[in-house]
Design an enzyme around this catalytic site. Sequence first.
Site, PDB file in Angstrom:
ATOM      1  N   ARG A 261      53.361  94.376  42.882  1.00 57.47           N
ATOM      2  CA  ARG A 261      53.812  94.879  44.197  1.00 57.47           C
ATOM      3  C   ARG A 261      55.332  94.904  44.130  1.00 57.47           C
ATOM      4  O   ARG A 261      55.960  93.836  44.077  1.00 57.47           O
ATOM      5  CB  ARG A 261      53.312  93.994  45.333  1.00 57.47           C
ATOM      6  CG  ARG A 261      53.942  94.348  46.684  1.00 57.47           C
ATOM      7  CD  ARG A 261      53.247  93.732  47.874  1.00 57.47           C
ATOM      8  NE  ARG A 261      51.989  94.415  48.156  1.00 57.47           N
ATOM      9  CZ  ARG A 261      51.292  94.274  49.277  1.00 57.47           C
ATOM     10  NH1 ARG A 261      51.740  93.485  50.236  1.00 57.47           N
ATOM     11  NH2 ARG A 261      50.152  94.917  49.440  1.00 57.47           N
TER      12      ARG A 261
ATOM     13  N   HIS B 181      50.409 103.317  47.966  1.00 57.58           N
ATOM     14  CA  HIS B 181      49.507 102.146  48.014  1.00 57.58           C
ATOM     15  C   HIS B 181      48.100 102.628  47.646  1.00 57.58           C
ATOM     16  O   HIS B 181      47.196 102.639  48.487  1.00 57.58           O
ATOM     17  CB  HIS B 181      49.554 101.542  49.419  1.00 57.58           C
ATOM     18  CG  HIS B 181      49.014 100.147  49.517  1.00 57.58           C
ATOM     19  ND1 HIS B 181      48.593  99.412  48.416  1.00 57.58           N
ATOM     20  CD2 HIS B 181      48.840  99.343  50.601  1.00 57.58           C
ATOM     21  CE1 HIS B 181      48.181  98.233  48.828  1.00 57.58           C
ATOM     22  NE2 HIS B 181      48.312  98.157  50.144  1.00 57.58           N
TER      23      HIS B 181
ATOM     24  N   GLN C  11      44.819 100.603  48.442  1.00 58.54           N
ATOM     25  CA  GLN C  11      44.410 100.674  49.855  1.00 58.54           C
ATOM     26  C   GLN C  11      43.644 101.967  50.125  1.00 58.54           C
ATOM     27  O   GLN C  11      42.638 101.966  50.840  1.00 58.54           O
ATOM     28  CB  GLN C  11      45.659 100.606  50.746  1.00 58.54           C
ATOM     29  CG  GLN C  11      45.353 100.642  52.220  1.00 58.54           C
ATOM     30  CD  GLN C  11      44.626  99.393  52.689  1.00 58.54           C
ATOM     31  OE1 GLN C  11      45.084  98.289  52.438  1.00 58.54           O
ATOM     32  NE2 GLN C  11      43.498  99.551  53.347  1.00 58.54           N
TER      33      GLN C  11
ATOM     34  N   ASP D 275      49.372 102.853  60.730  1.00 60.92           N
ATOM     35  CA  ASP D 275      49.921 101.689  60.023  1.00 60.92           C
ATOM     36  C   ASP D 275      51.133 101.232  60.824  1.00 60.92           C
ATOM     37  O   ASP D 275      51.574 101.913  61.768  1.00 60.92           O
ATOM     38  CB  ASP D 275      50.303 102.108  58.588  1.00 60.92           C
ATOM     39  CG  ASP D 275      50.771 100.933  57.723  1.00 60.92           C
ATOM     40  OD1 ASP D 275      50.537  99.764  58.116  1.00 60.92           O
ATOM     41  OD2 ASP D 275      51.376 101.182  56.662  1.00 60.92           O
TER      42      ASP D 275
ATOM     43  N   CYS E 172      45.354  99.576  57.596  1.00 56.66           N
ATOM     44  CA  CYS E 172      45.349  98.754  56.374  1.00 56.66           C
ATOM     45  C   CYS E 172      45.618  97.290  56.669  1.00 56.66           C
ATOM     46  O   CYS E 172      45.266  96.431  55.866  1.00 56.66           O
ATOM     47  CB  CYS E 172      46.367  99.301  55.375  1.00 56.66           C
ATOM     48  SG  CYS E 172      48.080  99.173  55.950  1.00 56.66           S
TER      49      CYS E 172
ATOM     50  N   ARG F 183      38.611  95.903  50.285  1.00 53.76           N
ATOM     51  CA  ARG F 183      39.652  95.767  49.260  1.00 53.76           C
ATOM     52  C   ARG F 183      39.090  95.032  48.036  1.00 53.76           C
ATOM     53  O   ARG F 183      39.431  95.358  46.910  1.00 53.76           O
ATOM     54  CB  ARG F 183      40.868  95.003  49.822  1.00 53.76           C
ATOM     55  CG  ARG F 183      41.634  95.720  50.937  1.00 53.76           C
ATOM     56  CD  ARG F 183      42.318  96.986  50.463  1.00 53.76           C
ATOM     57  NE  ARG F 183      43.194  96.784  49.335  1.00 53.76           N
ATOM     58  CZ  ARG F 183      44.460  96.335  49.400  1.00 53.76           C
ATOM     59  NH1 ARG F 183      44.999  96.086  50.574  1.00 53.76           N
ATOM     60  NH2 ARG F 183      45.191  96.181  48.307  1.00 53.76           N
TER      61      ARG F 183
HETATM   62  N1   CP Z   1      46.822  96.101  53.408  1.00 58.35           N
HETATM   63  C1   CP Z   1      47.535  95.332  52.573  1.00 58.35           C
HETATM   64  O1   CP Z   1      47.920  95.716  51.443  1.00 58.35           O
HETATM   65  O2   CP Z   1      47.763  94.078  53.059  1.00 58.35           O
HETATM   66  P1   CP Z   1      48.679  92.955  52.415  1.00 58.35           P
HETATM   67  O3   CP Z   1      50.113  93.382  52.564  1.00 58.35           O
HETATM   68  O4   CP Z   1      48.360  91.719  53.205  1.00 58.35           O
HETATM   69  O5   CP Z   1      48.336  92.809  50.955  1.00 58.35           O
HETATM   70  N1  NVA Z   2      53.327 100.216  55.145  1.00 59.58           N
HETATM   71  C1  NVA Z   2      53.152  98.789  55.072  1.00 59.58           C
HETATM   72  C2  NVA Z   2      51.854  98.455  54.419  1.00 59.58           C
HETATM   73  C3  NVA Z   2      51.551  96.982  54.314  1.00 59.58           C
HETATM   74  C4  NVA Z   2      50.245  96.730  53.622  1.00 59.58           C
HETATM   75  C5  NVA Z   2      54.328  98.175  54.334  1.00 59.58           C
HETATM   76  O1  NVA Z   2      54.732  98.714  53.297  1.00 59.58           O
HETATM   77  O2  NVA Z   2      54.848  97.153  54.805  1.00 59.58           O
END
Ligand code: CP
Ligand code: NVA
Length: 313
Positions: A107, A134, A137, A226, A265, A293
């Site tokens: 990440r 992502h 997701q 989101d 998400c 997930r």
């Molecule tokens: N939806 C998602 O990726 O959640 P987290 O940021 O908690 O991993």
């Molecule tokens: N768009 C959000 C998604 C979190 C899972 C972010 O990047 O913070």
Amino acid sequence: MRHFLSLADAGPAGVRRILDCAHGMKAARTGRPKGAPDDGAQLAGRVLAAIFEKPSTRTRLSFDIAMRQLGGATLTFAAGDLQLGRGETITDTARVLSRMVDCVMLRARDHADLEAFAAAAEVPVINGLTDRSHPCQAVADLMTVEERLGRPINETRWAWLGDGNNVAHSLIEAAGLMGFALQIAGPKAYAPDAGIVAMARARGGEVALVDTAEEAVRGADVVVTDTWVSMGDEDGMARRQAMQPFQVGSMLMALAAPGAIFLHCLPAHRGEEVTDDVIDGPQSAVWDEAENRIHAQKAILLWLFGHLADLPL
Ligand code: CP
Ligand code: NVA
């Protein structure tokens, strides 16, 4: 060797196989304790390193549980706990980890860092979210829609409300690859990347940017949003103000098709992008989406390790 940096790495046939596998893996888990290995434990002896430059609940837990169920193990790190956090290069880190583990999930703040890591790695690398996309997701979202609506994904209409962010980008890419209609409504200043939209359209996706939330949602089978302020965004006040007209509330949901579902998400900011009555209401599929997930990650891991048949559909 494969990577999963975007849905395009799997292509339409690969995504289809991943989805079919995910549905099957979920059905086969019924009644088992969550940490018990699957019959056949297909990734026994394999180790995944999961590295996070940003916080995570779902991605972190679902990869760990996925690897346990597949018979393997996960080592999870905040990037700041590694020498990466004090200047060891991405390339050197990728080379060293390739000698120690079988797969890496990253990440990353910057998508270019994920690409640099993958270019230097000698093991499969997974995009666990970047500023650009992502894809894990998106797989869980596609799976949830198939499960809840029970019809082919290319016969569904989706509406995206709010920020044209990383999650939106992966759903736009999914629309192009899997051939569903996606209407996007949000402030023009926060529109999705034009190149990603153009690529999805070039692949045959029916992706439209519309002016109002109502226009996007009318007749949609799936309404998805989101957070208005993603991790790393610094203009929180301006974003919250600009996105007010795109909040998903029950009046907006009433414009969607009969039987429409709501996706997010998570984490959600109740009272901002979604109201309590929608996220806690009967159309909300967000808890299934979060659980999925796990099943999606398992299928992505099996695809990366070559356990899903490669014959064309
Ligand atoms: N939806 C998602 O990726 O959640 P987290 O940021 O908690 O991993
Ligand atoms: N768009 C959000 C998604 C979190 C899972 C972010 O990047 O913070």
